[in-house]
Every structure is written in structure tokens, then in C-alpha cells.
Design a protein around this motif. Structure first.
Motif, PDB file in Angstrom:
ATOM      1  N   SER A  38      80.190 -25.113 -32.947  1.00  0.00           N
ATOM      2  CA  SER A  38      79.870 -25.063 -34.375  1.00  0.00           C
ATOM      3  C   SER A  38      79.937 -26.396 -35.073  1.00  0.00           C
ATOM      4  O   SER A  38      80.274 -26.488 -36.236  1.00  0.00           O
ATOM      5  CB  SER A  38      80.795 -24.077 -35.100  1.00  0.00           C
ATOM      6  OG  SER A  38      82.094 -24.585 -35.231  1.00  0.00           O
ATOM      7  N   GLU A  39      79.583 -27.470 -34.381  1.00  0.00           N
ATOM      8  CA  GLU A  39      79.551 -28.772 -35.029  1.00  0.00           C
ATOM      9  C   GLU A  39      78.132 -29.312 -35.040  1.00  0.00           C
ATOM     10  O   GLU A  39      77.388 -29.175 -34.082  1.00  0.00           O
ATOM     11  CB  GLU A  39      80.464 -29.768 -34.302  1.00  0.00           C
ATOM     12  CG  GLU A  39      81.921 -29.440 -34.464  1.00  0.00           C
ATOM     13  CD  GLU A  39      82.793 -30.554 -33.951  1.00  0.00           C
ATOM     14  OE1 GLU A  39      82.257 -31.524 -33.419  1.00  0.00           O
ATOM     15  OE2 GLU A  39      84.017 -30.429 -34.089  1.00  0.00           O
ATOM     16  N   LYS A  40      77.756 -29.932 -36.168  1.00  0.00           N
ATOM     17  CA  LYS A  40      76.463 -30.580 -36.292  1.00  0.00           C
ATOM     18  C   LYS A  40      76.671 -32.086 -36.329  1.00  0.00           C
ATOM     19  O   LYS A  40      77.678 -32.559 -36.796  1.00  0.00           O
ATOM     20  CB  LYS A  40      75.767 -30.146 -37.592  1.00  0.00           C
ATOM     21  CG  LYS A  40      75.441 -28.667 -37.644  1.00  0.00           C
ATOM     22  CD  LYS A  40      74.762 -28.340 -38.971  1.00  0.00           C
ATOM     23  CE  LYS A  40      74.423 -26.866 -39.068  1.00  0.00           C
ATOM     24  NZ  LYS A  40      73.787 -26.548 -40.359  1.00  0.00           N
ATOM     25  N   PRO A  41      75.674 -32.840 -35.850  1.00  0.00           N
ATOM     26  CA  PRO A  41      75.800 -34.287 -35.983  1.00  0.00           C
ATOM     27  C   PRO A  41      75.943 -34.656 -37.442  1.00  0.00           C
ATOM     28  O   PRO A  41      75.301 -34.098 -38.310  1.00  0.00           O
ATOM     29  CB  PRO A  41      74.481 -34.814 -35.388  1.00  0.00           C
ATOM     30  CG  PRO A  41      74.004 -33.711 -34.490  1.00  0.00           C
ATOM     31  CD  PRO A  41      74.461 -32.440 -35.139  1.00  0.00           C
ATOM     32  N   SER A  42      76.813 -35.634 -37.720  1.00  0.00           N
ATOM     33  CA  SER A  42      77.080 -36.011 -39.096  1.00  0.00           C
ATOM     34  C   SER A  42      75.939 -36.794 -39.722  1.00  0.00           C
ATOM     35  O   SER A  42      75.775 -36.798 -40.924  1.00  0.00           O
ATOM     36  CB  SER A  42      78.355 -36.853 -39.165  1.00  0.00           C
ATOM     37  OG  SER A  42      79.461 -36.090 -38.782  1.00  0.00           O
ATOM     38  N   PHE A  43      75.158 -37.492 -38.913  1.00  0.00           N
ATOM     39  CA  PHE A  43      74.179 -38.405 -39.458  1.00  0.00           C
ATOM     40  C   PHE A  43      72.838 -38.081 -38.823  1.00  0.00           C
ATOM     41  O   PHE A  43      72.425 -38.678 -37.860  1.00  0.00           O
ATOM     42  CB  PHE A  43      74.584 -39.836 -39.120  1.00  0.00           C
ATOM     43  CG  PHE A  43      74.122 -40.845 -40.117  1.00  0.00           C
ATOM     44  CD1 PHE A  43      73.019 -40.623 -40.894  1.00  0.00           C
ATOM     45  CD2 PHE A  43      74.818 -42.033 -40.255  1.00  0.00           C
ATOM     46  CE1 PHE A  43      72.595 -41.562 -41.804  1.00  0.00           C
ATOM     47  CE2 PHE A  43      74.410 -42.990 -41.167  1.00  0.00           C
ATOM     48  CZ  PHE A  43      73.299 -42.752 -41.938  1.00  0.00           C
ATOM     49  N   SER A  44      72.148 -37.070 -39.358  1.00  0.00           N
ATOM     50  CA  SER A  44      70.967 -36.553 -38.681  1.00  0.00           C
ATOM     51  C   SER A  44      69.671 -37.190 -39.152  1.00  0.00           C
ATOM     52  O   SER A  44      68.610 -36.885 -38.643  1.00  0.00           O
ATOM     53  CB  SER A  44      70.884 -35.039 -38.872  1.00  0.00           C
ATOM     54  OG  SER A  44      70.813 -34.725 -40.242  1.00  0.00           O
ATOM     55  N   PHE A  95      76.229 -34.074 -47.974  1.00  0.00           N
ATOM     56  CA  PHE A  95      75.809 -35.465 -47.855  1.00  0.00           C
ATOM     57  C   PHE A  95      74.486 -35.594 -47.101  1.00  0.00           C
ATOM     58  O   PHE A  95      73.603 -36.360 -47.499  1.00  0.00           O
ATOM     59  CB  PHE A  95      76.887 -36.276 -47.135  1.00  0.00           C
ATOM     60  CG  PHE A  95      78.172 -36.384 -47.903  1.00  0.00           C
ATOM     61  CD1 PHE A  95      78.196 -36.913 -49.181  1.00  0.00           C
ATOM     62  CD2 PHE A  95      79.372 -35.950 -47.344  1.00  0.00           C
ATOM     63  CE1 PHE A  95      79.374 -37.013 -49.888  1.00  0.00           C
ATOM     64  CE2 PHE A  95      80.549 -36.048 -48.050  1.00  0.00           C
ATOM     65  CZ  PHE A  95      80.553 -36.569 -49.329  1.00  0.00           C
ATOM     66  N   ARG A  96      74.346 -34.842 -46.035  1.00  0.00           N
ATOM     67  CA  ARG A  96      73.148 -34.954 -45.201  1.00  0.00           C
ATOM     68  C   ARG A  96      71.892 -34.594 -45.993  1.00  0.00           C
ATOM     69  O   ARG A  96      70.861 -35.277 -45.897  1.00  0.00           O
ATOM     70  CB  ARG A  96      73.296 -34.040 -43.976  1.00  0.00           C
ATOM     71  CG  ARG A  96      72.213 -34.246 -42.935  1.00  0.00           C
ATOM     72  CD  ARG A  96      72.397 -33.283 -41.775  1.00  0.00           C
ATOM     73  NE  ARG A  96      73.639 -33.532 -41.063  1.00  0.00           N
ATOM     74  CZ  ARG A  96      74.662 -32.686 -41.019  1.00  0.00           C
ATOM     75  NH1 ARG A  96      74.614 -31.527 -41.647  1.00  0.00           N
ATOM     76  NH2 ARG A  96      75.753 -32.994 -40.339  1.00  0.00           N
ATOM     77  N   SER A  97      71.961 -33.530 -46.788  1.00  0.00           N
ATOM     78  CA  SER A  97      70.786 -33.091 -47.552  1.00  0.00           C
ATOM     79  C   SER A  97      70.370 -34.142 -48.580  1.00  0.00           C
ATOM     80  O   SER A  97      69.175 -34.322 -48.857  1.00  0.00           O
ATOM     81  CB  SER A  97      71.088 -31.769 -48.255  1.00  0.00           C
ATOM     82  OG  SER A  97      72.095 -31.919 -49.247  1.00  0.00           O
ATOM     83  N   ARG A  98      71.332 -34.850 -49.142  1.00  0.00           N
ATOM     84  CA  ARG A  98      71.006 -35.861 -50.132  1.00  0.00           C
ATOM     85  C   ARG A  98      70.464 -37.132 -49.492  1.00  0.00           C
ATOM     86  O   ARG A  98      69.647 -37.842 -50.100  1.00  0.00           O
ATOM     87  CB  ARG A  98      72.239 -36.139 -50.997  1.00  0.00           C
ATOM     88  CG  ARG A  98      72.454 -35.008 -52.009  1.00  0.00           C
ATOM     89  CD  ARG A  98      73.886 -34.891 -52.481  1.00  0.00           C
ATOM     90  NE  ARG A  98      74.027 -33.827 -53.481  1.00  0.00           N
ATOM     91  CZ  ARG A  98      74.059 -32.516 -53.195  1.00  0.00           C
ATOM     92  NH1 ARG A  98      73.949 -32.117 -51.926  1.00  0.00           N
ATOM     93  NH2 ARG A  98      74.168 -31.621 -54.151  1.00  0.00           N
ATOM     94  N   SER A 104      67.839 -42.295 -48.594  1.00  0.00           N
ATOM     95  CA  SER A 104      68.771 -43.406 -48.777  1.00  0.00           C
ATOM     96  C   SER A 104      70.171 -42.966 -48.405  1.00  0.00           C
ATOM     97  O   SER A 104      70.548 -41.810 -48.654  1.00  0.00           O
ATOM     98  CB  SER A 104      68.748 -43.870 -50.240  1.00  0.00           C
ATOM     99  OG  SER A 104      69.726 -44.871 -50.477  1.00  0.00           O
ATOM    100  N   THR A 105      70.929 -43.881 -47.824  1.00  0.00           N
ATOM    101  CA  THR A 105      72.340 -43.615 -47.534  1.00  0.00           C
ATOM    102  C   THR A 105      73.236 -44.055 -48.685  1.00  0.00           C
ATOM    103  O   THR A 105      74.452 -43.955 -48.595  1.00  0.00           O
ATOM    104  CB  THR A 105      72.763 -44.344 -46.250  1.00  0.00           C
ATOM    105  OG1 THR A 105      72.423 -45.728 -46.368  1.00  0.00           O
ATOM    106  CG2 THR A 105      72.088 -43.737 -45.029  1.00  0.00           C
ATOM    107  N   PRO A 431      83.191 -40.511 -41.757  1.00  0.00           N
ATOM    108  CA  PRO A 431      82.563 -40.023 -40.528  1.00  0.00           C
ATOM    109  C   PRO A 431      81.064 -40.279 -40.432  1.00  0.00           C
ATOM    110  O   PRO A 431      80.519 -40.321 -39.331  1.00  0.00           O
ATOM    111  CB  PRO A 431      82.864 -38.517 -40.572  1.00  0.00           C
ATOM    112  CG  PRO A 431      84.127 -38.413 -41.358  1.00  0.00           C
ATOM    113  CD  PRO A 431      83.990 -39.466 -42.423  1.00  0.00           C
ATOM    114  N   PHE A 432      80.373 -40.457 -41.574  1.00  0.00           N
ATOM    115  CA  PHE A 432      78.964 -40.847 -41.504  1.00  0.00           C
ATOM    116  C   PHE A 432      78.833 -42.330 -41.207  1.00  0.00           C
ATOM    117  O   PHE A 432      77.983 -42.742 -40.421  1.00  0.00           O
ATOM    118  CB  PHE A 432      78.263 -40.502 -42.819  1.00  0.00           C
ATOM    119  CG  PHE A 432      77.790 -39.079 -42.911  1.00  0.00           C
ATOM    120  CD1 PHE A 432      78.560 -38.038 -42.398  1.00  0.00           C
ATOM    121  CD2 PHE A 432      76.590 -38.763 -43.510  1.00  0.00           C
ATOM    122  CE1 PHE A 432      78.133 -36.725 -42.483  1.00  0.00           C
ATOM    123  CE2 PHE A 432      76.151 -37.458 -43.600  1.00  0.00           C
ATOM    124  CZ  PHE A 432      76.919 -36.429 -43.085  1.00  0.00           C
TER     125      PHE A 432
END
Length: 528
Positions: A38-44, A95-98, A104-105, A431-432
């Protein structure tokens, strides 16, 4: 190597306690463990090819871009972002959706808790490894009262004092209190390794006994007690079980920490109660006063040499004791409570081959050092050291960093430059930043030998868990964790003790409000 030199200083006294993707050396083993369960990559976000960061002192060639995003209407915007952060999306997807929305990061948003606890939740978010380090630059940013974020817990929870974590280096008391923490870490340094061995021997024996009768045992619960006992015995020469505190230390600390961090936690309560109360109003400190006093009494009665040193530095014994309690219970115990289960989770998932390599390396180094666990012996364990750093990179015990701009300046992501105005709040989700694909090859994977060898050690400057780079040193002039090297040492000792005793192990992992909850289901005794 620089990393080795810092740890050799621990055994004496001085305990200040590449921009490009690096390919694995052809001469060393390479292991990859992809996160599952149940983990997704933090920076997709799909990154473009790596770019070279401008050399220090050279003007940026990146285009100045307006910081995307907005804060919404007063009260409504912060409330909506809080719902997305905790419930509608969850932290990582928030964070990922934004990142995808703004391409932009770096962007603007509100960070929890917002009104009525935090009246200025507006932040500029930094989510890449290039912009994140500005949070450590004390020439450009300040850290006053920003340890927990856009709000500060009541000082009634810390004896009426702003403790070291909430002080900016520009404040006179910061240097005095940080010097005291360096003294705390150094004055009984010879007891750290033997007390760790004694305490965690008790932990592993209790795990084995419970597994033999029940088939499994909670590492997280046992680790809480062991971590507190280890810190009390090594720093203060006191066994809590021989005092009035007994075995209550971890539970008292947990309640005290809850009163400070409840605005940022998801506890699994009904949403109306959790968000309507815990994320909206402060729990009254008077409810925890007696529990806190028990902790204070324990530290005051067992820290006379440290309190004597505090007076020499111009700090009252009362203020010093509240700071010792905070540093030991919130910083040190909290770090071990969160990080040890997280590290065990990643090592457990790495599998039997990695376990075998760790066991062989650790046991061989100990044997070549006369059968003793020493600082010198651990320097002969490159895979073990790399595993600790990789766990700190993938899942750092402190995920968030805040700072406020002292003046106008420009920050850079990999793709653009942004104007920051004096007084703006900056927020970094670590973590990102530490899974930035422009910096780390296979950034979302747990790669045990990532930091082995000269090329691996070059990447340590991008490991940022301690409020500074791993190849940096804490000083009285910065906000890097005073106990940075101590935490890494304790984490190394944890792996050494485990693989000195066991060939391999199996675990079950569940979510927890702080880190992971790990249950050990089997321990295979050392066969060689």
C-alpha cells in the motif's frame, strides 16, 4: 572519508552529535527493493533529463517564474486544504496532485492545522532536492518558533520555556542551550555502546520469548521501552525501573507528545471529532500537568552533572532540565520510536539475500575486532552503514521543515527560479526532496548499497533528515540536530545487534500515527 571521520570523533569528545544521478559502482553489489504494501512512489511526476545546477556565485540562467498556486478565501481556503491533506487525498497525494496541477515542485498552498490553531497557514512549498536546502540557510531564513510548523504548542507544556528546538540561532539562548546538548551527548559517551547492547539484548530476548508462545511479538511496543531505558541509562546513568517512574516513561511521553502534535495527526477517530476538535482547538495543557511533572522529576533527580554544566553556561537548572527532558523525550526518544520500526520495515522487506550479506559483513567485522562491537569495527561495515542512510533517505523520522524568509531572495528548482519575499513562510516535505529523480537513480526504491563507496558517499549531501545535509555538522550557529551523529550511531547499533544474533527475520507492517507499527513473526538464530 568525511563520514567516517565524524564518527571517529564520537569516541573521543567532538560530538557535533552530487547534484547528478550516481550510477552504482560496477565493483559493488546492487540490491533494489521496490516499496509494496500500500505504498505509492512519493515523486511520480515524470522528470525531464537531469540538468546541471549553477555553480555557487554564478547568476542563474533559469527563468524567473511566478510562484503558482493560491491560498483561497480566508478561513475557507485553509479549511479546504486541511480536508484534502488529511482525508480527501491524504498527505502524499495532496502534494503529488499539486505538482501535476501546477507543473512545478514549488507552489503556494495552506498547511494544517489552520484556524483556529494557526492563523497564518500560508506557505510556499518546496518539493525537490534543489530548492529544499534553502531551509537550512540561516543567512536567508529564520527558524524562530517553527519547529512544529505554522503553529507553536503552548509553553505550558515545557515548563513555561521556549526550548532549543524553537529558538533561532540569532537568539542568545540558542548557543548556550546547544552547547549544553553537546555536553549531554559527550559526557557519558563511553556508556553508549555497552548500554545499547544491554538494553537491546533485553528487547530481543523478550521478542524471542513472546514469539515462541504467541507466534509473533510487537517490535514497536518493545522498542518504545527499550529506547527510553537506553537513553536514561546511557545519558543519565539511571535505570527507570529502579525509580518512581518505573516503566511508565514511554506512555507518559506519548501523552505529552500528543498534546503538542495532535493538530498534525490522524488518529483514526470519527472525522467530526478528530477534525472538529483535535485539528481545530488546542488540548488544555493542565490535563497533562501531573504526567509531565513525573517526567521532570525523573530528569531533575538524575542529571546533576549536566545541570551543574548548565549553570556554568548561564542557564538556570530549571530551564536546563526542561530542555533535557524535551531533547531526550521528544527529539531522541521520538526519533528512535519512529525510525527504528521504519528501518526494520525496509530491511525486513529487503529479503533473505540482503539479510545474509549484512550478517556476514557484521559478524566478520566484529570477529576481526576481537569479538567486540566498537566504532572501529562498525567503520568496516559499509553495507550496514549504507542501509541506515538509505532508510533515512526513504523514510526520514522528521518529514517536514519550515522557515521564514528574512529578506527578499530567489530560489531555484530544477526548472525555474522564484522570487521569495521577506516574511514569507517556506515549507519543505522531505520525503519528496530526498526521492528527487534528478538526484537519485531509482529514487523510489530502497537500494541497500546506495551509499557504498566513494560515489555513494558523494550522495550523502542529499540526505537531509537532520535539518541539514548528512555530510554537514551541527554547530551553535545552525539548526542542524545536535544529536545527528548520535542518532545514526544508535541506528547502526540496532542493525549490528540484530544481525549479530539472527540470520533473517519476518515481519508484519501496519500504519501508525507516527511512522509504522512493526510486528516480528519469526527470528532465525545465527547459524554461523
Amino acid at each position: 572519508m568525511a563520514a567516517s571521520a565524524r564518527f571517529s570523533s564520537f569516541s573521543t569528545l567532538n560530538l557535533s552529535f552530487s547534484s547528478h544521478t550516481s550510477k552504482p559502482s560496477k565493483r559493488r553489489r546492487s540490491f533494489a527493493v521496490v516499496s509494496t504494501i500500500s505504498e505509492k512512489p512519493s515523486f511520480s511526476a515524470t522528470p525531464p533529463p537531469p540538468t546541471v545546477a549553477p555553480a555557487p556565485g554564478k547568476p542563474s540562467k533559469l527563468q524567473i517564474r511566478k510562484i503558482p498556486g493560491d491560498y483561497g478565501l480566508p478561513l475557507i481556503g485553509p479549511w479546504k486544504d486541511r480536508q484534502d491533506y488529511f482525508y480527501n487525498q491524504g498527505r502524499d497525494e495532496f502534494f503529488r496532485s499539486r505538482i501535476h496541477k501546477y507543473k512545478s515542485t514549488v507552489f503556494r498552498t495552506n498547511m494544517p492545522p489552520g484556524p483556529m490553531i494557526s492563523f497564518n497557514p500560508n506557505v510556499v512549498v518546496l518539493l525537490d532536492g534543489k530548492s529544499f536546502p534553502i531551509l537550512f540557510d540561516t543567512d536567508k531564513v529564520e527558524k524562530k518558533d517553527l519547529f512544529t510548523g505554522t503553529y507553536m504548542p503552548s509553553v505550558d507544556l515545557t515548563g513555561g520555556y521556549r526550548t532549543l528546538s524553537y529558538l533561532d540561532p540569532s537568539e542568545p539562548n540558542h548557543a548556550k542551550l546547544k552547547k549544553l546538548m553537546f555536553f549531554l551527548l559527550s559526557h557519558r559517551r563511553d556508556q553508549v555502546i555497552p548500554e545499547f547492547q544491554n538494553t537491546y539484548t533485553e528487547l530481543f530476548e523478550s521478542l524471542e520469548a513472546e514469539i515462541s508462545t504467541k507466534g509473533k511479538s510487537s517490535f514497536s511496543d518493545a522498542n518504545d521501552q527499550a529506547a527510553f531505558n537506553f537513553l536514561a541509562r546511557s545519558f543519565y546513568g539511571a535505570n527507570p525501573n529502579d525509580t518512581k517512574l518505573g516503566s511508565d516513561g514511554p506512555s507518559l511521553i506519548s501523552k505529552w507528545v500528543l498534546f503538542q502534535l495532535h493538530p498534525l495527526l490522524v488518529l483514526g477517530l470519527p472525522r467530526g471529532i478528530e477534525d472538529g476538535i483535535l485539528h481545530t482547538v488546542r488540548l488544555p495543557p493542565c490535563l497533562i500537568k501531573k504526567d509531565y511533572q513525573r517526567l521532570y522529576d525523573f530528569f531533575y533527580q538524575n542529571s546533576s552533572p549536566i545541570l551543574d554544566q548548565a549553570e556554568k553556561l548561564g542557564i538556570s537548572r530549571d530551564e536546563a532540565c526542561h530542555n533535557l527532558l524535551f531533547t531526550t523525550c521528544f527529539n531522541s526518544f521520538g526519533g528512535m520510536k519512529i525510525f527504528f520500526p521504519n528501518m526494520l520495515k525496509w530491511v525486513g522487506r529487503a529479503g533473505a539475500k540482503v539479510h545474509a550479506d549484512l550478517a556476514l559483513e557484521i559478524r566478520s567485522a566484529i570477529k576481526s575486532s576481537g569479538g567486540n562491537i566498537t566504532m572501529a569495527a562498525m567503520e568496516k561495515m559499509p553495507l550496514m552503514k549504507s542501509v541506515v542512510y538509505e532508510a533515512l533517505r526513504v523514510e526520514p523520522p522528521v518529514s517536514s521543515q519550515y522557515a521564514k524568509a528574512k529578506r527578499d531572495f530567489v530560489i531555484e528548482s530544477h526548472d525555474a527560479a522564484f522570487q521569495i519575499k521577506e516574511g514569507e513562510m517556506l515549507y519543505g516535505f522531505q520525503p519528496f526532496a530526498t526521492k528527487d529523480r534528478r538526484i537519485f537513480d531509482r529514487a523510489d526504491e530502497f537500494v541497500p548499497d546506495r551509499f557504498v563507496g566513494e560515489e555513494g558517499e558523494k550522495l550523502l549531501k542529499h540526505v537531509l533528515w537532520s535539518n541539514g545535509p548528512e555530510n554537514g555538522n551541527p554547530t551553535v550557529n545552525n539548526k542542524q540536530c545536535a544529536g545527528k551523529d548520535f542518532v545514526v550511531l544508535a541506528s547502526r547499533l540496532m542493525l549490528v545487534e540484530q544481525f549479530r544474533r539472527y540470520d533473517t527475520f519476518d515481519i508484519e507492517v501496519a500504519a501508525s500515527p507516527l511512522g509504522s507499527s512493526v510486528t516480528v513473526t519469526s527470528l532465525k538464530r545465527a547459524s554461523f
